[in-house]
Each structure stands twice: as C-alpha cells, then as structure tokens.
Design a protein around this motif. Sequence first.
Motif, PDB file in Angstrom:
ATOM      1  N   ALA A  10      -3.264   3.803 -11.499  1.00  0.00           N
ATOM      2  CA  ALA A  10      -2.389   2.746 -12.031  1.00  0.00           C
ATOM      3  C   ALA A  10      -1.173   2.578 -11.128  1.00  0.00           C
ATOM      4  O   ALA A  10      -0.016   2.610 -11.561  1.00  0.00           O
ATOM      5  N   ALA A  11      -1.435   2.377  -9.858  1.00  0.00           N
ATOM      6  CA  ALA A  11      -0.386   2.401  -8.839  1.00  0.00           C
ATOM      7  C   ALA A  11       0.532   1.187  -8.867  1.00  0.00           C
ATOM      8  O   ALA A  11       1.631   1.236  -8.303  1.00  0.00           O
ATOM      9  N   THR A  12       0.122   0.089  -9.493  1.00  0.00           N
ATOM     10  CA  THR A  12       0.934  -1.131  -9.435  1.00  0.00           C
ATOM     11  C   THR A  12       1.978  -1.217 -10.544  1.00  0.00           C
ATOM     12  O   THR A  12       2.892  -2.034 -10.463  1.00  0.00           O
ATOM     13  N   GLY A  13       1.861  -0.400 -11.594  1.00  0.00           N
ATOM     14  CA  GLY A  13       2.822  -0.417 -12.688  1.00  0.00           C
ATOM     15  C   GLY A  13       4.140   0.224 -12.302  1.00  0.00           C
ATOM     16  O   GLY A  13       4.306   0.760 -11.199  1.00  0.00           O
ATOM     17  N   SER A  14       5.099   0.215 -13.211  1.00  0.00           N
ATOM     18  CA  SER A  14       6.444   0.700 -12.872  1.00  0.00           C
ATOM     19  C   SER A  14       6.450   2.190 -12.564  1.00  0.00           C
ATOM     20  O   SER A  14       7.109   2.628 -11.605  1.00  0.00           O
ATOM     21  N   VAL A  15       5.726   3.007 -13.341  1.00  0.00           N
ATOM     22  CA  VAL A  15       5.669   4.436 -13.042  1.00  0.00           C
ATOM     23  C   VAL A  15       4.809   4.677 -11.805  1.00  0.00           C
ATOM     24  O   VAL A  15       5.133   5.524 -10.965  1.00  0.00           O
ATOM     25  N   GLY A  16       3.717   3.932 -11.665  1.00  0.00           N
ATOM     26  CA  GLY A  16       2.896   4.043 -10.463  1.00  0.00           C
ATOM     27  C   GLY A  16       3.690   3.761  -9.206  1.00  0.00           C
ATOM     28  O   GLY A  16       3.542   4.445  -8.181  1.00  0.00           O
ATOM     29  N   GLN A  17       4.554   2.762  -9.255  1.00  0.00           N
ATOM     30  CA  GLN A  17       5.409   2.447  -8.107  1.00  0.00           C
ATOM     31  C   GLN A  17       6.380   3.585  -7.805  1.00  0.00           C
ATOM     32  O   GLN A  17       6.663   3.892  -6.646  1.00  0.00           O
ATOM     33  N   ARG A  18       6.868   4.210  -8.854  1.00  0.00           N
ATOM     34  CA  ARG A  18       7.771   5.341  -8.645  1.00  0.00           C
ATOM     35  C   ARG A  18       7.027   6.488  -7.971  1.00  0.00           C
ATOM     36  O   ARG A  18       7.559   7.152  -7.071  1.00  0.00           O
ATOM     37  N   PHE A  19       5.758   6.728  -8.361  1.00  0.00           N
ATOM     38  CA  PHE A  19       4.934   7.713  -7.664  1.00  0.00           C
ATOM     39  C   PHE A  19       4.839   7.369  -6.170  1.00  0.00           C
ATOM     40  O   PHE A  19       5.043   8.220  -5.304  1.00  0.00           O
ATOM     41  N   ILE A  20       4.503   6.122  -5.896  1.00  0.00           N
ATOM     42  CA  ILE A  20       4.337   5.690  -4.503  1.00  0.00           C
ATOM     43  C   ILE A  20       5.622   5.908  -3.713  1.00  0.00           C
ATOM     44  O   ILE A  20       5.608   6.416  -2.585  1.00  0.00           O
ATOM     45  N   SER A  21       6.748   5.549  -4.298  1.00  0.00           N
ATOM     46  CA  SER A  21       8.035   5.686  -3.618  1.00  0.00           C
ATOM     47  C   SER A  21       8.376   7.150  -3.352  1.00  0.00           C
ATOM     48  O   SER A  21       8.791   7.513  -2.251  1.00  0.00           O
ATOM     49  N   LEU A  22       8.188   8.006  -4.359  1.00  0.00           N
ATOM     50  CA  LEU A  22       8.554   9.418  -4.219  1.00  0.00           C
ATOM     51  C   LEU A  22       7.607  10.176  -3.295  1.00  0.00           C
ATOM     52  O   LEU A  22       7.993  11.178  -2.689  1.00  0.00           O
ATOM     53  N   LEU A  23       6.367   9.699  -3.187  1.00  0.00           N
ATOM     54  CA  LEU A  23       5.382  10.388  -2.344  1.00  0.00           C
ATOM     55  C   LEU A  23       5.463   9.971  -0.879  1.00  0.00           C
ATOM     56  O   LEU A  23       4.803  10.579  -0.028  1.00  0.00           O
ATOM     57  N   GLU A  24       6.267   8.949  -0.585  1.00  0.00           N
ATOM     58  CA  GLU A  24       6.421   8.544   0.815  1.00  0.00           C
ATOM     59  C   GLU A  24       7.016   9.701   1.622  1.00  0.00           C
ATOM     60  O   GLU A  24       8.047  10.273   1.250  1.00  0.00           O
ATOM     61  N   ASN A  25       6.340  10.061   2.700  1.00  0.00           N
ATOM     62  CA  ASN A  25       6.787  11.149   3.589  1.00  0.00           C
ATOM     63  C   ASN A  25       6.889  12.500   2.878  1.00  0.00           C
ATOM     64  O   ASN A  25       7.659  13.382   3.294  1.00  0.00           O
ATOM     65  N   HIS A  26       6.126  12.672   1.798  1.00  0.00           N
ATOM     66  CA  HIS A  26       6.129  13.964   1.111  1.00  0.00           C
ATOM     67  C   HIS A  26       5.564  15.022   2.058  1.00  0.00           C
ATOM     68  O   HIS A  26       4.558  14.800   2.732  1.00  0.00           O
ATOM     69  N   PRO A  27       6.179  16.203   2.140  1.00  0.00           N
ATOM     70  CA  PRO A  27       5.719  17.198   3.110  1.00  0.00           C
ATOM     71  C   PRO A  27       4.368  17.837   2.783  1.00  0.00           C
ATOM     72  O   PRO A  27       3.731  18.408   3.680  1.00  0.00           O
ATOM     73  N   TRP A  28       3.930  17.759   1.522  1.00  0.00           N
ATOM     74  CA  TRP A  28       2.676  18.406   1.126  1.00  0.00           C
ATOM     75  C   TRP A  28       1.570  17.428   0.775  1.00  0.00           C
ATOM     76  O   TRP A  28       0.394  17.781   0.850  1.00  0.00           O
ATOM     77  N   PHE A  29       1.915  16.224   0.327  1.00  0.00           N
ATOM     78  CA  PHE A  29       0.941  15.277  -0.208  1.00  0.00           C
ATOM     79  C   PHE A  29       0.903  14.001   0.632  1.00  0.00           C
ATOM     80  O   PHE A  29       1.935  13.549   1.127  1.00  0.00           O
ATOM     81  N   GLU A  30      -0.281  13.418   0.733  1.00  0.00           N
ATOM     82  CA  GLU A  30      -0.438  12.129   1.402  1.00  0.00           C
ATOM     83  C   GLU A  30      -1.274  11.207   0.519  1.00  0.00           C
ATOM     84  O   GLU A  30      -2.389  11.564   0.116  1.00  0.00           O
ATOM     85  N   VAL A  31      -0.725  10.038   0.191  1.00  0.00           N
ATOM     86  CA  VAL A  31      -1.453   9.072  -0.634  1.00  0.00           C
ATOM     87  C   VAL A  31      -2.550   8.426   0.206  1.00  0.00           C
ATOM     88  O   VAL A  31      -2.274   7.744   1.197  1.00  0.00           O
ATOM     89  N   VAL A  32      -3.800   8.653  -0.210  1.00  0.00           N
ATOM     90  CA  VAL A  32      -4.930   8.096   0.539  1.00  0.00           C
ATOM     91  C   VAL A  32      -5.754   7.121  -0.304  1.00  0.00           C
ATOM     92  O   VAL A  32      -6.544   6.348   0.241  1.00  0.00           O
ATOM     93  N   GLU A  33      -5.570   7.156  -1.633  1.00  0.00           N
ATOM     94  CA  GLU A  33      -6.324   6.251  -2.513  1.00  0.00           C
ATOM     95  C   GLU A  33      -5.424   5.815  -3.665  1.00  0.00           C
ATOM     96  O   GLU A  33      -4.600   6.594  -4.156  1.00  0.00           O
TER      97      GLU A  33
END
Length: 352
Positions: free
Chosen positions: A11-34
């Motif tokens: 559910a990446a397009t919703g408000s919480v999903g967007q917050r996930f996307i923003s916080l995961l940018e350049n995360h040292p352990w995780f990479e958003v691939v899907e």
Amino acid sequence: MKNKIPVAVLAATGSVGQRFISLLENHPWFEVVEITASDRSVGKTYQEACHWLITDPMPESVKNLTLLPTEANSLQKSVFAFSALPADIAKNVEPDFARKGIYVCSNASAYRKDPLVPILVPEVNANHLDILDIQQKTYGWSGGIITNPNCTTCAFVVPLNAIDKAYGVQKAIVFSMQAISGAGYPGVASMDIIDNVIPYIGGEEEKVEYEPTKIMGSYQDGKISLHPMVISAHTNRVAVVDAHTICLSFSTNQKVSKDNIISVLKNYQMPEICIGLPSCPDRGIVYHEADNRPQPRLDRNLGRGMSTSVGRIREDSIFDFRMVSLSHNTIMGAAGGSIFNGELLARRKFGF
C-alpha cells in the motif's frame, strides 16, 4: 553496509505508505525493491500513481518502480514487507506473505490481538520478538508477522512503561488529542474539523485500552501475559496536522513523590538492544521543564520523529499523578515504528 535487505512496501501510495517510502530512502540496512497498491494503480509507475503528500521530495529511487498487486505471489525479491494496508485487507493477505517466507512488519491492527503476534515497541518489549519462533511453528510458515501499536498507544506507552518498571502502574485514564493525519488522506473533511473537536474515533478507545497491557505484559514460556493494569480511554480528533497529544492520570503500586516520577523520565536510557539500530533516537524520552510543553508544533520532530516528549508531571487528586505525553503519529506511531521493528528483527535474525 554492503548487502542491504531487499524490502517491499505494501500500500505504498497511501499516506502511511508514503511515509515508509520517505523514511526508507538511503536506509543503511534496507532497500525498497518492490511496491504494491490497489487494483486501480497496479501497472503504473509510483510517480504516475502517487499523489505525494510528504514535504520532502519523492525519492528518485522509487519514482519508476512499477506498482504490483498486493498479493504474495507478486513479490519475488523481498525478504521484509512493510505493511501500510487497511486492517480488513491486511487480515486476508498478510498471512500469505508470511507463508511465502516474508517477514511482515505491519502497521495494521488486524493481528494485534493474535496471542502469537507481538505488538512490538523495541524500547519496551524487545524480548516479545522471541514468540516469532512459536508463531512460525504453530502456523507452519517460514516468515512471520510483527505489528506496531496504534499511533495513540505509541504516544504514551514508553514513559508509562518506564514508570511501571520503577514503581508499578495500577490504572490510568487517557485523554487523546489526535492529529488529522491519523485519519489518512484525505482524512476528515475541513468543514468537520476546523473550529471543532470530534470526540469519537471508531475503534480507537478499545485499542488504547488493550494494546498497552499486551506491550507491557510479560513474556514467559512462549506466552505473552497481559499487564494487569486497567486503562480508560477517551479519544478525540483535533485540528493539528501531525502528532498526538495525550493527557493521562495514573496510579502507582508504590507510594512515591513527584520528584521520583520526574527522575525516572529525565534519566531514561534506551535499552542496549536498541542502541545502534538506524531508527533509534538518542533520547527515547525527552522531558520538558516548561509548563506549556510538550506541544505538537515544537516537539513532534524530536529524535527525527522517534522520541516521546513528556511534561507537566504533577500530583492528581483522584489518581496519584498526571502528565502530558506526545509523539509523531505517522513516524514513531506508524511507519517509523514499523521500520524500527524491522531493524530489531534484522539484528536478531540476520545479525545486522
């Protein structure tokens, strides 16, 4: 870190999903691939389908990712899935991801009452993660589900737990003033919330009364036992964009002074298990001396949105003490809390 864990955002397009996307940018352990979305957005790129609401710009790394159906078979690369799904959809699909071997860090409420699913707040109950082994054996899946609490619970459970560890908490009454972002986008109609307070949020009071008893409960012999304290909750929506403010009164098991309570909060240290996790704030609890603090506009972003602010400790004529507590509802109380849980899981399971 050389090898990041590949993750999905559900559910990446919703408000919480967007917050996930923003916080995961350049995360040292995780990479958003899907990333996944509802049927109307599947097949579009994230940039095409998403009405971006976060003040920081949309990360370049996700703009051209194609939105997938929210189905376990759609994910081919991810080890973790950060779920911003509505509870009714999460209830049906999150177990499918766990069966596939994916660890779901869920912001949804669907499985918070499941006795084998922890409601995790790393600075409070990191040991509850041990139940994941029993969850896997019982349900026959190789992945798992861990949840973070309701955003209102998040706004006071860390300081209340610190007080409980020191002196015991018997009972509490909680009054919330909850930000409109907690209702998602577009949320509450402007004609309803401007110049107004709405004294009802469906299902919220029940969550606030139950969830702290599970989070602060004990884990022993493969079972989470609820804390015996009793909580009465009143939840209200107010015209604040971000951060939930909580006024609470509570009684302690031991007879202590106001200075004792203040000392516990001022001297709070993050547990060792949390130190070094990328989302761990320097100060888990920020105690404010000023009579008019904490305030949403001034204090919600402390600790990059992962600290709890507390102030106005005073004696109570019915209970023992009262105080005001506050945290950022879409960071600590939602996406940031789930990511923090994922980091703890990554450390425990994969040695990060």
